[in-house]
Scaffold this motif. Structure first.
Motif, PDB file in Angstrom:
ATOM      1  N   UNK A  35       0.818  -1.224   0.000  1.00 22.38           N
ATOM      2  CA  UNK A  35       0.000   0.000   0.000  1.00 22.38           C
ATOM      3  C   UNK A  35       0.843   1.261   0.000  1.00 22.38           C
ATOM      4  N   UNK A  36       1.963   1.222   0.705  1.00 23.14           N
ATOM      5  CA  UNK A  36       2.848   2.384   0.755  1.00 23.14           C
ATOM      6  C   UNK A  36       4.194   1.959   0.176  1.00 23.14           C
ATOM      7  N   UNK A  37       4.563   2.563  -0.928  1.00 22.96           N
ATOM      8  CA  UNK A  37       5.847   2.276  -1.566  1.00 22.96           C
ATOM      9  C   UNK A  37       6.543   3.608  -1.833  1.00 22.96           C
ATOM     10  N   UNK A  38       7.706   3.785  -1.251  1.00 27.40           N
ATOM     11  CA  UNK A  38       8.468   5.020  -1.399  1.00 27.40           C
ATOM     12  C   UNK A  38       9.711   4.729  -2.232  1.00 27.40           C
ATOM     13  N   UNK A  39       9.978   5.576  -3.197  1.00 28.75           N
ATOM     14  CA  UNK A  39      11.110   5.389  -4.097  1.00 28.75           C
ATOM     15  C   UNK A  39      12.145   6.477  -3.853  1.00 28.75           C
ATOM     16  N   UNK A  40      13.377   6.075  -3.575  1.00 29.55           N
ATOM     17  CA  UNK A  40      14.467   7.028  -3.439  1.00 29.55           C
ATOM     18  C   UNK A  40      14.765   7.627  -4.806  1.00 29.55           C
ATOM     19  N   UNK A  57      -0.367   4.589  13.383  1.00 29.06           N
ATOM     20  CA  UNK A  57       0.113   3.399  14.102  1.00 29.06           C
ATOM     21  C   UNK A  57      -0.341   2.094  13.444  1.00 29.06           C
ATOM     22  N   UNK A  58      -1.165   2.164  12.390  1.00 30.90           N
ATOM     23  CA  UNK A  58      -1.734   0.966  11.782  1.00 30.90           C
ATOM     24  C   UNK A  58      -1.041   0.534  10.501  1.00 30.90           C
ATOM     25  N   UNK A  59       0.053   1.148  10.175  1.00 34.30           N
ATOM     26  CA  UNK A  59       0.791   0.763   8.975  1.00 34.30           C
ATOM     27  C   UNK A  59       1.584  -0.496   9.276  1.00 34.30           C
ATOM     28  N   UNK A  60       1.334  -1.542   8.507  1.00 32.91           N
ATOM     29  CA  UNK A  60       2.025  -2.805   8.730  1.00 32.91           C
ATOM     30  C   UNK A  60       3.201  -3.004   7.790  1.00 32.91           C
TER      31      UNK A  60
END
Length: 79
Positions: A35-40, A57-60
Motif C-alpha cells: 500500500x505504501x511504496x516510497x522510491x528514493x 500506528x496501523x501501517x504494517x
C-alpha cells in the motif's frame, strides 16, 4: 556481502534489529506493490522520504525502494 554491509550499518547506527532485504525483479516487471511504496530519487525536486511516510500506528508494511546509483530511468519513473 549485502548482509555484512547491513549488519555493519545496523551496529554503526545503534539499531537493535536487522532490516529484511528483499531482491525484486526489474521495476517494469512489477505487478503489485505494498500500500505504501516510497522510491528514493536523486532529482532535486524530489521530497525527502521521511516527509512522505504517513503518521499512523496501523501501517504494517512500507516498501522503501532504492534504485541504481545513477538514479531511475525515465521509463522506470513512468512505470
Amino acid at each position: 556481502r549485502l548482509d555484512r554491509i547491513a549488519i555493519a550499518a545496523m551496529k554503526q547506527s545503534g539499531r537493535l534489529f536487522l532490516p529484511e532485504i528483499e531482491w525484486l525483479p526489474r521495476v517494469s516487471e512489477w505487478q503489485q506493490l505494498p500500500n505504501i511504496a516510497l522510491f528514493g530519487d536523486l532529482r532535486p525536486s524530489s521530497p525527502p522520504l521521511l516527509r512522505l511516510i504517513p503518521e499512523s500506528p496501523y501501517i504494517e508494511e512500507i516498501a522503501v525502494v532504492i534504485g541504481p546509483e545513477a538514479g531511475w530511468s525515465d521509463e522506470e519513473i513512468a512505470h
